[in-house]
Scaffold this active site. Structure first.
Site, PDB file in Angstrom:
ATOM      1  N   GLY A 257      23.261  -9.913  32.728  1.00 45.09           N
ATOM      2  CA  GLY A 257      24.240 -10.870  33.258  1.00 45.09           C
ATOM      3  C   GLY A 257      25.170 -10.179  34.240  1.00 45.09           C
ATOM      4  O   GLY A 257      24.846  -9.997  35.408  1.00 45.09           O
ATOM      5  N   GLY A 258      26.325  -9.747  33.754  1.00 46.38           N
ATOM      6  CA  GLY A 258      27.360  -9.160  34.609  1.00 46.38           C
ATOM      7  C   GLY A 258      26.855  -8.102  35.581  1.00 46.38           C
ATOM      8  O   GLY A 258      27.192  -8.135  36.772  1.00 46.38           O
TER       9      GLY A 258
ATOM     10  N   GLU B 198      19.027 -11.672  22.782  1.00 43.58           N
ATOM     11  CA  GLU B 198      20.397 -11.486  23.243  1.00 43.58           C
ATOM     12  C   GLU B 198      21.363 -11.789  22.099  1.00 43.58           C
ATOM     13  O   GLU B 198      21.669 -12.966  21.841  1.00 43.58           O
ATOM     14  CB  GLU B 198      20.696 -12.446  24.394  1.00 43.58           C
ATOM     15  CG  GLU B 198      19.805 -12.273  25.597  1.00 43.58           C
ATOM     16  CD  GLU B 198      20.459 -12.789  26.863  1.00 43.58           C
ATOM     17  OE1 GLU B 198      20.611 -12.008  27.792  1.00 43.58           O
ATOM     18  OE2 GLU B 198      20.848 -13.973  26.916  1.00 43.58           O
TER      19      GLU B 198
ATOM     20  N   SER C 153      25.297  -7.083  27.543  1.00 45.67           N
ATOM     21  CA  SER C 153      26.053  -5.902  28.003  1.00 45.67           C
ATOM     22  C   SER C 153      25.162  -4.722  28.378  1.00 45.67           C
ATOM     23  O   SER C 153      25.534  -3.570  28.168  1.00 45.67           O
ATOM     24  CB  SER C 153      27.088  -5.493  26.958  1.00 45.67           C
ATOM     25  OG  SER C 153      28.053  -6.526  26.808  1.00 45.67           O
TER      26      SER C 153
ATOM     27  N   HIS D 242      19.306 -20.170  26.718  1.00 43.95           N
ATOM     28  CA  HIS D 242      20.372 -19.152  26.737  1.00 43.95           C
ATOM     29  C   HIS D 242      21.465 -19.570  25.750  1.00 43.95           C
ATOM     30  O   HIS D 242      21.744 -20.756  25.586  1.00 43.95           O
ATOM     31  CB  HIS D 242      20.947 -19.015  28.151  1.00 43.95           C
ATOM     32  CG  HIS D 242      21.860 -17.834  28.287  1.00 43.95           C
ATOM     33  ND1 HIS D 242      23.156 -17.847  27.837  1.00 43.95           N
ATOM     34  CD2 HIS D 242      21.639 -16.592  28.783  1.00 43.95           C
ATOM     35  CE1 HIS D 242      23.706 -16.663  28.059  1.00 43.95           C
ATOM     36  NE2 HIS D 242      22.809 -15.881  28.634  1.00 43.95           N
TER      37      HIS D 242
ATOM     38  N   GLY E 252      28.423 -10.222  27.480  1.00 47.02           N
ATOM     39  CA  GLY E 252      29.675 -10.165  28.240  1.00 47.02           C
ATOM     40  C   GLY E 252      30.824  -9.482  27.521  1.00 47.02           C
ATOM     41  O   GLY E 252      31.975  -9.593  27.945  1.00 47.02           O
TER      42      GLY E 252
ATOM     43  N   GLU F  39      24.536 -19.571  25.931  1.00 47.17           N
ATOM     44  CA  GLU F  39      25.625 -20.381  26.510  1.00 47.17           C
ATOM     45  C   GLU F  39      25.215 -21.851  26.609  1.00 47.17           C
ATOM     46  O   GLU F  39      26.055 -22.743  26.541  1.00 47.17           O
ATOM     47  CB  GLU F  39      26.030 -19.796  27.877  1.00 47.17           C
ATOM     48  CG  GLU F  39      26.832 -18.517  27.684  1.00 47.17           C
ATOM     49  CD  GLU F  39      26.721 -17.505  28.809  1.00 47.17           C
ATOM     50  OE1 GLU F  39      26.251 -17.859  29.904  1.00 47.17           O
ATOM     51  OE2 GLU F  39      27.107 -16.341  28.570  1.00 47.17           O
TER      52      GLU F  39
ATOM     53  N   ASN G 185      20.504 -12.567  35.406  1.00 53.65           N
ATOM     54  CA  ASN G 185      21.007 -13.919  35.174  1.00 53.65           C
ATOM     55  C   ASN G 185      22.400 -14.002  35.808  1.00 53.65           C
ATOM     56  O   ASN G 185      23.362 -13.475  35.263  1.00 53.65           O
ATOM     57  CB  ASN G 185      21.084 -14.180  33.662  1.00 53.65           C
ATOM     58  CG  ASN G 185      21.784 -15.493  33.330  1.00 53.65           C
ATOM     59  OD1 ASN G 185      21.981 -16.341  34.206  1.00 53.65           O
ATOM     60  ND2 ASN G 185      22.168 -15.663  32.073  1.00 53.65           N
ATOM     61  N   TRP G 186      22.440 -14.652  36.957  1.00 49.98           N
ATOM     62  CA  TRP G 186      23.708 -14.687  37.709  1.00 49.98           C
ATOM     63  C   TRP G 186      24.713 -15.660  37.087  1.00 49.98           C
ATOM     64  O   TRP G 186      25.867 -15.684  37.486  1.00 49.98           O
ATOM     65  CB  TRP G 186      23.460 -15.092  39.159  1.00 49.98           C
ATOM     66  CG  TRP G 186      22.717 -14.096  39.992  1.00 49.98           C
ATOM     67  CD1 TRP G 186      22.062 -12.965  39.559  1.00 49.98           C
ATOM     68  CD2 TRP G 186      22.536 -14.128  41.415  1.00 49.98           C
ATOM     69  NE1 TRP G 186      21.487 -12.310  40.624  1.00 49.98           N
ATOM     70  CE2 TRP G 186      21.762 -13.006  41.775  1.00 49.98           C
ATOM     71  CE3 TRP G 186      22.927 -15.016  42.424  1.00 49.98           C
ATOM     72  CZ2 TRP G 186      21.390 -12.730  43.094  1.00 49.98           C
ATOM     73  CZ3 TRP G 186      22.557 -14.755  43.740  1.00 49.98           C
ATOM     74  CH2 TRP G 186      21.803 -13.616  44.061  1.00 49.98           C
ATOM     75  N   LYS G 187      24.243 -16.498  36.174  1.00 46.64           N
ATOM     76  CA  LYS G 187      25.096 -17.531  35.563  1.00 46.64           C
ATOM     77  C   LYS G 187      25.749 -18.390  36.656  1.00 46.64           C
ATOM     78  O   LYS G 187      25.154 -18.595  37.692  1.00 46.64           O
ATOM     79  CB  LYS G 187      26.126 -16.904  34.635  1.00 46.64           C
ATOM     80  CG  LYS G 187      25.506 -15.926  33.650  1.00 46.64           C
ATOM     81  CD  LYS G 187      26.430 -15.576  32.535  1.00 46.64           C
ATOM     82  CE  LYS G 187      25.805 -14.493  31.686  1.00 46.64           C
ATOM     83  NZ  LYS G 187      26.447 -14.330  30.407  1.00 46.64           N
TER      84      LYS G 187
HETATM   85  C1  PEP Z   1      23.325 -12.834  29.604  1.00 40.40           C
HETATM   86  O1  PEP Z   1      24.175 -13.703  29.477  1.00 40.40           O
HETATM   87  O2  PEP Z   1      22.144 -13.135  29.744  1.00 40.40           O
HETATM   88  C2  PEP Z   1      23.774 -11.446  29.550  1.00 40.40           C
HETATM   89  C3  PEP Z   1      22.959 -10.560  29.096  1.00 40.40           C
HETATM   90  O3  PEP Z   1      25.067 -11.195  29.954  1.00 40.40           O
HETATM   91  P1  PEP Z   1      25.781  -9.763  30.048  1.00 40.40           P
HETATM   92  O4  PEP Z   1      24.773  -8.768  30.596  1.00 40.40           O
HETATM   93  O5  PEP Z   1      26.913  -9.976  30.992  1.00 40.40           O
HETATM   94  O6  PEP Z   1      26.199  -9.391  28.677  1.00 40.40           O
END
Ligand code: PEP
Length: 253
Positions: A235-236, A168, A214, A98, A174, A100, A10-12
């Site tokens: 994500g990251g 999640e 994470s 998600h 994050g 967010e 997920n590049w956001k």
């Molecule tokens: C996400 O937002 O889907 C996610 C898992 O982010 P991160 O891996 O950066 O915690």
């Protein structure tokens, strides 16, 4: 193997044209090199990069997804994108619900369900995100919250093929923090039970439940080895080819 591992990025809201194309190309080349039959790879770039990413990954098994969609097929919805539009430019997947979006855009379970339903009816696969906040975890409500989110946001037309659930924990996204592996397995097993009650045991056994929050190369192996963890939503760490692929590598049993 009843469930094929899914490693989804997920590049956001990250990536301009040049670096976004380079990232998509880089992942696609590595997916091709890896030649995995036991694991699928998916990238979900922002809307603005979907078309160019599609070209960049052409000829490889890397799949393309979006991060949200509207429930209507077309019409007066300024700024929105329909599932049909996503399918039209070559997406196979869309993420809905998600945290967010639940938080920043006040999305309810009901709205997420409508989006998921529209996406499935269009022929896309959906990744429906659920997860508790830190306050809910501290209050011992994790499983109750996740169960209610499944009840409210997974449509009745979901099945083991067209739907993926991503667990999640909001407090893990994050932050560099993750639940213990025992906690993750407990929640994933509970999610599968709720899905079985709602959609039947066969669908629950086939449905992939991803862990997200994470996930990185250093913790992926222990998370992905858990019996009810069928992949990751990342994500990251999905913004670096080497990290994303190292997580994929960690899924090898
Ligand atoms: C996400 O937002 O889907 C996610 C898992 O982010 P991160 O891996 O950066 O915690």
């Amino acid at each position: 193997m009843i469930r094929k591992t899914l490693i989804a990025g997920n590049w956001k809201m990250n990536g301009l044209l040049e670096d976004g194309i380079a990232l998509a190309k880089g992942v696609a080349q590595e997916v091709k090199k890896a030649g995995r039959k036991d694991c699928e790879f998916l990238i979900c770039p922002p809307f603005t990069l979907l078309s160019s990413a599609k070209k960049a990954i052409k000829g490889t098994k890397l799949m393309l997804g979006a991060q949200d969609c509207h429930y209507a097929e077309k019409g007066a919805h300024t700024g929105d994108i329909s599932a049909k539009m996503l399918q039209d430019i070559g997406c196979q997947y869309v993420i809905v619900g998600h945290s967010e979006r639940r938080t920043n855009h006040y999305e309810s379970n009901e709205l997420i369900k409508q989006k998921a339903e529209a996406a499935i009816n269009t022929g896309l696969k959906v990744i429906i995100c659920i997860g508790e906040t830190e306050a809910e975890k501290d209050a011992g409500k994790t499983i109750a919250v996740c169960s209610a989110q499944i009840e409210g946001s997974v449509p009745e037309i979901s099945n083991g093929q067209n739907t993926v659930i991503a667990y999640e924990p909001v407090w893990a996204i994050g932050t560099g923090r993750t639940p213990t592996t025992a906690e993750v397995e407990e929640v994933h097993a509970a999610i599968r039970k709720v899905v079985a009650k709602k959609l039947g045991r066969a669908n629950a056994n086939k449905m992939r439940i991803l862990y997200g929050g994470s996930m990185k190369p250093s913790n992926a192996k222990e998370l992905l080895a858990l019996p009810d963890v069928d992949g990751g939503l990342i994500g990251g760490a999905s913004l670096k080819v080497a990290d994303f692929m190292a997580i994929g590598e960690a899924s090898k049993q």
